[in-house]
Design a protein around this motif. Sequence first.
Motif, PDB file in Angstrom:
ATOM      1  N   GLU A  53      32.969  31.825  43.666  1.00 22.12           N
ATOM      2  CA  GLU A  53      32.788  30.805  44.692  1.00 22.12           C
ATOM      3  C   GLU A  53      34.053  29.999  44.917  1.00 22.12           C
ATOM      4  N   GLN A  73      39.043  29.165  48.268  1.00 16.28           N
ATOM      5  CA  GLN A  73      37.858  29.980  48.522  1.00 16.28           C
ATOM      6  C   GLN A  73      38.328  31.332  49.048  1.00 16.28           C
ATOM      7  N   LYS A  80      34.024  37.080  49.946  1.00 13.28           N
ATOM      8  CA  LYS A  80      33.095  37.629  48.967  1.00 13.28           C
ATOM      9  C   LYS A  80      33.455  39.080  48.661  1.00 13.28           C
ATOM     10  N   THR A  88      26.018  29.151  37.132  1.00 19.96           N
ATOM     11  CA  THR A  88      27.429  28.985  37.468  1.00 19.96           C
ATOM     12  C   THR A  88      28.256  28.865  36.193  1.00 19.96           C
TER      13      THR A  88
END
Length: 265
Positions: free
Chosen positions: A108, A150, A153, A80
């Motif tokens: 993310e 958020q 994706k 990350t």
Amino acid sequence: MDVLGVTVMLALFILLLAFIFSTGLMTPIIGKKNLLFVVFIGFIAGTVGGAFLISPVYDEIPEIARGVYISTEGGTENVTADVSTATDIMKLTEELAAQEGVVDVHSEGIVIRTDRFSENRKRIIEEKVSIIDSNITSGKVYTNGTIILQVKKGYNPVKALENLAEWLMYTGGIKTRYSTVHLVVEVKPQNVDQVVSYLQAREIVVTGVKGPAEEKVAALKRSLPDKSNIVLFCGVLGMLTGLAGVFIDSILGFVRGIYQRYRGV
């Protein structure tokens, strides 16, 4: 420390124990009344060897274990990183995806810092955030000016940021101070170091590595005794080695007696 360094350190400690043992063998010359001297020398030498030879090796145990876990574990590790939105996120994502061992790259979340705003403005932002950009799946809003988003994706997080920043300015005069994207790189265990080095070379902050191998390394670190206990153990081992040298004849006689009884002699 590489394998050669570890081997040299261990070999030197074994040589130190051999010296302590030989000191014990000299008791027929110096006299057994000097037994306390042999014990003292054994403990001090063992402690010094533990501090300067074994401790550096002990520090490397997690990394050695990590190398073993990486070579034997299946699955993937997640690296990350927090990336400034001033970076071309989509280009970086494409470049990372092309790295050896990388399975997937995705964002993310986005962390945005703005001017402070009221509780009423906070509620309005929470209500409108998914309308401002339909690709924003959720958001957390705090009156201190922190907004965490958020997004779907595969969607460019910078686009969502631009849409929100424009709306905040036009509707409330709220300026966006800075923002970062939380990037997740799913990578095969044996390629983790390579990906971390690649990100660091780009001056990108790596915030962590998570996965089966890293979890095992963390568990190993928790189970290892304190380094001071290892040094103390080496001191005791040196003391026992010295005593073994002193009483080697008695020890050999005792072992020989057990062997003879076992053989029925």
